[in-house]
Design an enzyme around this catalytic site. Structure first.
Site, PDB file in Angstrom:
ATOM      1  N   LYS A  11     -20.743   5.275  28.433  1.00  0.00           N
ATOM      2  CA  LYS A  11     -21.589   6.005  29.384  1.00  0.00           C
ATOM      3  C   LYS A  11     -20.960   6.048  30.782  1.00  0.00           C
ATOM      4  CE  LYS A  11     -25.943   5.209  26.890  1.00  0.00           C
ATOM      5  NZ  LYS A  11     -27.355   4.730  27.006  1.00  0.00           N
ATOM      6  N   TYR A  51     -30.399  14.011  23.289  1.00  0.00           N
ATOM      7  CA  TYR A  51     -31.496  13.037  23.348  1.00  0.00           C
ATOM      8  C   TYR A  51     -32.838  13.712  23.068  1.00  0.00           C
ATOM      9  CZ  TYR A  51     -28.900   8.973  25.269  1.00  0.00           C
ATOM     10  OH  TYR A  51     -28.079   7.865  25.460  1.00  0.00           O
ATOM     11  N   ARG A 104     -22.957  -4.428  25.939  1.00  0.00           N
ATOM     12  CA  ARG A 104     -24.008  -4.170  26.935  1.00  0.00           C
ATOM     13  C   ARG A 104     -24.241  -5.399  27.808  1.00  0.00           C
ATOM     14  NH1 ARG A 104     -27.957  -0.484  23.090  1.00  0.00           N
ATOM     15  NH2 ARG A 104     -27.408   1.549  23.974  1.00  0.00           N
ATOM     16  N   ASN A 114     -26.747   1.134  30.646  1.00  0.00           N
ATOM     17  CA  ASN A 114     -26.389   0.095  29.685  1.00  0.00           C
ATOM     18  C   ASN A 114     -25.052   0.332  28.973  1.00  0.00           C
ATOM     19  OD1 ASN A 114     -27.237   2.199  28.155  1.00  0.00           O
ATOM     20  ND2 ASN A 114     -28.876   1.118  27.094  1.00  0.00           N
ATOM     21  N   HIS A 117     -23.571   3.979  24.069  1.00  0.00           N
ATOM     22  CA  HIS A 117     -24.535   4.568  23.123  1.00  0.00           C
ATOM     23  C   HIS A 117     -24.011   4.385  21.709  1.00  0.00           C
ATOM     24  CE1 HIS A 117     -27.109   7.411  20.989  1.00  0.00           C
ATOM     25  NE2 HIS A 117     -25.996   7.783  20.369  1.00  0.00           N
ATOM     26  N   GLU A 128     -25.393  13.552  15.552  1.00  0.00           N
ATOM     27  CA  GLU A 128     -24.698  13.318  16.822  1.00  0.00           C
ATOM     28  C   GLU A 128     -23.198  13.605  16.711  1.00  0.00           C
ATOM     29  OE1 GLU A 128     -25.943   9.355  18.001  1.00  0.00           O
ATOM     30  OE2 GLU A 128     -28.014  10.017  18.277  1.00  0.00           O
TER      31      GLU A 128
END
Ligand code: UDP
Ligand code: MG
Length: 139
Positions: A11, A51, A104, A114, A117, A128
């Site tokens: 992320k 999402y 994380r 965090n 993913h 995905e």
């Protein structure tokens, strides 16, 4: 256990902090194979589609603001039990609850920011991976 593919994102917080290399090294060390990898910046529309299960939730706008604030590194990972294996490497959604040594725990800041993913089931993994990778990008 079955040979699976799962979808992973490093992320924006972890990319900006310079942790992408360490996270990729942890993936390689785990025995998971990287079948696809790219560095991109998400738009709001791409984030909403990705999402979709969270769009109606109270935290969604904050999540979109975060996920679009800078580049991400996305990957398709493959291996025996890859979906659970990658979720185990990442640790709990909230870094405060994540086990010692997980990604994380090491690189996350809070439940929103965090660091990584991972798909949570075979159905979401298939969706995905195909949402972001075309067949010729998976080698
Ligand atoms: N998230 C958040 N607040 C919450 C729950 C989730 O900001 O209360 C964010 C967080 O970045 C999380 C993502 O939304 O990783 C997706 O949530 P999910 O419950 O699917 O957790 P994950 O599958 O990523 O562990
Ligand atoms: Mg999830």
């Amino acid at each position: 256990m079955a040979l699976e593919r799962t979808f992973a994102i490093i992320k924006p917080d972890a990319v900006a902090a310079g942790h992408a290399g360490a996270i990729i090294a942890a993936i390689e060390k785990s025995g998971l194979s990287i079948r696809g990898l790219k560095r991109v910046r998400l738009s709001g529309d791409l984030c909403k589609g990705f999402y979709h299960e969270h769009v109606a939730k109270g935290f969604y706008q904050e999540l979109e603001d975060f996920m679009t604030e800078g580049p991400v590194v996305m990957m398709c990972l493959e291996g025996e039990g890859a979906i659970a294996k990658w979720r185990d490497l990442m640790g709990a959604t909230n870094p405060a609850n994540a086990a010692e040594g997980t990604l994380r725990k090491q690189y996350g800041t809070n439940i929103g920011r965090n660091a990584t993913h991972g798909s949570d089931a075979p159905g979401s993994a298939a969706f995905e991976v195909s949402y972001f990778f075309s067949a010729f990008e998976l080698v």
